[in-house]
Design a protein around this motif. Structure first.
Motif, mmCIF file in Angstrom:
data_model
loop_
_atom_site.group_PDB
_atom_site.id
_atom_site.type_symbol
_atom_site.label_atom_id
_atom_site.label_comp_id
_atom_site.label_asym_id
_atom_site.label_seq_id
_atom_site.Cartn_x
_atom_site.Cartn_y
_atom_site.Cartn_z
ATOM 1 N N ASN A 80 0.845 -1.185 0.000
ATOM 2 C CA ASN A 80 0.000 0.000 0.000
ATOM 3 C C ASN A 80 0.883 1.238 0.000
ATOM 4 O O ASN A 80 1.916 1.266 0.653
ATOM 5 C CB ASN A 80 -0.869 0.052 1.268
ATOM 6 C CG ASN A 80 -1.818 -1.100 1.354
ATOM 7 O OD1 ASN A 80 -2.352 -1.550 0.355
ATOM 8 N ND2 ASN A 80 -2.027 -1.603 2.553
ATOM 9 N N ARG A 81 0.468 2.246 -0.722
ATOM 10 C CA ARG A 81 1.188 3.512 -0.653
ATOM 11 C C ARG A 81 0.858 4.156 0.680
ATOM 12 O O ARG A 81 -0.287 4.203 1.105
ATOM 13 C CB ARG A 81 0.730 4.429 -1.789
ATOM 14 C CG ARG A 81 1.284 5.821 -1.561
ATOM 15 C CD ARG A 81 1.759 6.540 -2.732
ATOM 16 N NE ARG A 81 2.139 7.897 -2.554
ATOM 17 C CZ ARG A 81 2.641 8.509 -1.497
ATOM 18 N NH1 ARG A 81 2.803 7.865 -0.386
ATOM 19 N NH2 ARG A 81 2.982 9.767 -1.501
ATOM 20 N N PHE A 82 1.876 4.637 1.367
ATOM 21 C CA PHE A 82 1.677 5.223 2.688
ATOM 22 C C PHE A 82 2.713 6.312 2.905
ATOM 23 O O PHE A 82 3.884 6.122 2.597
ATOM 24 C CB PHE A 82 1.831 4.147 3.773
ATOM 25 C CG PHE A 82 1.732 4.678 5.169
ATOM 26 C CD1 PHE A 82 0.510 5.000 5.721
ATOM 27 C CD2 PHE A 82 2.864 4.880 5.933
ATOM 28 C CE1 PHE A 82 0.412 5.499 7.009
ATOM 29 C CE2 PHE A 82 2.784 5.381 7.223
ATOM 30 C CZ PHE A 82 1.552 5.688 7.768
ATOM 31 N N THR A 83 2.274 7.433 3.413
ATOM 32 C CA THR A 83 3.195 8.493 3.788
ATOM 33 C C THR A 83 3.137 8.636 5.298
ATOM 34 O O THR A 83 2.071 8.927 5.852
ATOM 35 C CB THR A 83 2.822 9.827 3.111
ATOM 36 O OG1 THR A 83 2.875 9.647 1.696
ATOM 37 C CG2 THR A 83 3.769 10.936 3.526
ATOM 38 N N ASN A 84 4.262 8.416 5.939
ATOM 39 C CA ASN A 84 4.335 8.536 7.384
ATOM 40 C C ASN A 84 4.471 10.015 7.728
ATOM 41 O O ASN A 84 5.428 10.664 7.336
ATOM 42 C CB ASN A 84 5.535 7.741 7.910
ATOM 43 C CG ASN A 84 5.555 7.669 9.416
ATOM 44 O OD1 ASN A 84 4.517 7.734 10.062
ATOM 45 N ND2 ASN A 84 6.731 7.527 9.987
ATOM 46 N N ALA A 85 3.508 10.553 8.432
ATOM 47 C CA ALA A 85 3.523 11.973 8.783
ATOM 48 C C ALA A 85 3.148 12.129 10.253
ATOM 49 O O ALA A 85 2.061 12.607 10.584
ATOM 50 C CB ALA A 85 2.558 12.748 7.879
ATOM 51 N N PRO A 86 4.055 11.721 11.155
ATOM 52 C CA PRO A 86 3.718 11.807 12.572
ATOM 53 C C PRO A 86 3.715 13.240 13.072
ATOM 54 O O PRO A 86 4.369 14.113 12.513
ATOM 55 C CB PRO A 86 4.849 11.012 13.249
ATOM 56 C CG PRO A 86 5.995 11.118 12.303
ATOM 57 C CD PRO A 86 5.388 11.179 10.927
ATOM 58 N N VAL A 87 2.949 13.448 14.119
ATOM 59 C CA VAL A 87 2.915 14.736 14.796
ATOM 60 C C VAL A 87 3.051 14.495 16.297
ATOM 61 O O VAL A 87 2.704 13.429 16.796
ATOM 62 C CB VAL A 87 1.614 15.534 14.511
ATOM 63 C CG1 VAL A 87 1.532 15.957 13.062
ATOM 64 C CG2 VAL A 87 0.391 14.755 14.913
ATOM 65 N N ALA A 88 3.569 15.477 16.983
ATOM 66 C CA ALA A 88 3.675 15.424 18.434
ATOM 67 C C ALA A 88 2.646 16.383 19.012
ATOM 68 O O ALA A 88 2.456 17.485 18.503
ATOM 69 C CB ALA A 88 5.074 15.825 18.870
ATOM 70 N N ASN A 89 1.987 15.967 20.074
ATOM 71 C CA ASN A 89 1.019 16.806 20.769
ATOM 72 C C ASN A 89 1.646 17.234 22.084
ATOM 73 O O ASN A 89 1.860 16.416 22.973
ATOM 74 C CB ASN A 89 -0.265 16.012 21.013
ATOM 75 C CG ASN A 89 -1.326 16.817 21.746
ATOM 76 O OD1 ASN A 89 -1.071 17.900 22.257
ATOM 77 N ND2 ASN A 89 -2.518 16.265 21.803
ATOM 78 N N TYR A 90 1.956 18.513 22.181
ATOM 79 C CA TYR A 90 2.510 19.053 23.426
ATOM 80 C C TYR A 90 1.534 20.085 23.953
ATOM 81 O O TYR A 90 1.351 21.152 23.361
ATOM 82 C CB TYR A 90 3.891 19.672 23.184
ATOM 83 C CG TYR A 90 4.502 20.276 24.423
ATOM 84 C CD1 TYR A 90 5.041 19.462 25.406
ATOM 85 C CD2 TYR A 90 4.517 21.642 24.616
ATOM 86 C CE1 TYR A 90 5.597 20.006 26.559
ATOM 87 C CE2 TYR A 90 5.073 22.207 25.753
ATOM 88 C CZ TYR A 90 5.606 21.383 26.725
ATOM 89 O OH TYR A 90 6.151 21.925 27.863
ATOM 90 N N LYS A 91 0.866 19.735 25.044
ATOM 91 C CA LYS A 91 -0.096 20.626 25.699
ATOM 92 C C LYS A 91 -1.134 21.161 24.717
ATOM 93 O O LYS A 91 -1.439 22.352 24.698
ATOM 94 C CB LYS A 91 0.630 21.758 26.420
ATOM 95 C CG LYS A 91 1.514 21.260 27.553
ATOM 96 C CD LYS A 91 2.137 22.393 28.318
ATOM 97 C CE LYS A 91 2.962 21.828 29.467
ATOM 98 N NZ LYS A 91 3.580 22.873 30.272
ATOM 99 N N GLY A 92 -1.657 20.282 23.866
ATOM 100 C CA GLY A 92 -2.719 20.638 22.939
ATOM 101 C C GLY A 92 -2.269 21.287 21.645
ATOM 102 O O GLY A 92 -3.084 21.588 20.787
ATOM 103 N N LYS A 93 -0.978 21.505 21.481
ATOM 104 C CA LYS A 93 -0.459 22.076 20.236
ATOM 105 C C LYS A 93 0.281 20.981 19.477
ATOM 106 O O LYS A 93 1.048 20.229 20.065
ATOM 107 C CB LYS A 93 0.479 23.250 20.527
ATOM 108 C CG LYS A 93 0.902 23.959 19.267
ATOM 109 C CD LYS A 93 1.466 25.327 19.549
ATOM 110 C CE LYS A 93 1.778 25.970 18.196
ATOM 111 N NZ LYS A 93 2.310 27.286 18.294
ATOM 112 N N PHE A 94 0.053 20.914 18.176
ATOM 113 C CA PHE A 94 0.634 19.847 17.361
ATOM 114 C C PHE A 94 1.853 20.351 16.590
ATOM 115 O O PHE A 94 1.829 21.442 16.021
ATOM 116 C CB PHE A 94 -0.412 19.296 16.388
ATOM 117 C CG PHE A 94 -1.512 18.573 17.104
ATOM 118 C CD1 PHE A 94 -1.367 17.227 17.413
ATOM 119 C CD2 PHE A 94 -2.660 19.227 17.494
ATOM 120 C CE1 PHE A 94 -2.367 16.553 18.099
ATOM 121 C CE2 PHE A 94 -3.668 18.559 18.175
ATOM 122 C CZ PHE A 94 -3.514 17.211 18.485
#
Length: 178
Positions: A80-94
């Motif tokens: 499957n085509r997949f783009t890994n685009a993680p985000v971090a959530n620090y105190k409600g801000k991404f």
């Protein structure tokens, strides 16, 4: 079992073992692949649970910039085509991960690589100066190393919480073995 019947005995049916067996067999070699698990693929194994592929041993993402490699793996099984685009959530801000200019813009409002580098350099210098004021010449633990490499903001917002969650402790308790 008479192993003399085989050109190769391969221990482990993970990525390397399975790929080696595949190519050796294509060259007319006889291979015996043994694994303690009942399935092929090593840690890449998925189970189908109610129509959903569940990554039994943790998420696995395959990526390559080589068309030859991509064509090879897709000749065995469709990917499957997949783009890994993680985000971090620090105190409600991404924040974007891995760190990039958008991360630094979100964090400091900077818009050029030079501005981001200057902010990182400033925070790294502060961390090193703080250690030296305490009589410390080299980082003694993960936290001091991270602060010296990436500065306070990136460490506090994107690394510290993850490290503590992942490894179950304070980063000051992780001593460097250098």
């Amino acid at each position: 079992m008479d192993v003399k019947l085989y050109d190769y005995v391969i221990v482990g049916a993970g990525l390397f073992g399975a790929t080696f067996a595949h190519f050796a067999t294509k060259q007319g070699k006889k291979c015996l692949v043994i694994d303690r698990r009942s399935q092929l693929g090593g840690n890449l194994y998925c189970e189908n649970v109610e129509g959903v592929n569940v990554h039994k041993y943790g998420a696995h993402i395959f990526h390559t910039s080589s068309k030859r490699v991509w064509d090879f793996v897709n000749s065995l099984v469709e990917f499957n085509r997949f783009t890994n685009a993680p985000v971090a959530n620090y105190k409600g801000k991404f924040y974007n991960l891995p760190f990039n200019m958008n991360t630094f813009y979100q964090m400091w409002g900077v818009t050029t690589p030079e501005e981001a580098q200057a902010k990182l350099d400033e925070q790294r210098a502060e961390a090193v100066a703080r250690m030296k004021a305490e009589g410390v010449e080299e980082p003694r633990n993960l936290e001091e190393q991270a602060l010296a490499l990436i500065g306070k903001d990136v460490y506090e917002k994107l690394i510290k919480g993850y490290t503590e969650k992942q490894w179950g402790g304070n980063a000051q308790n992780f001593h460097l073995l250098l």
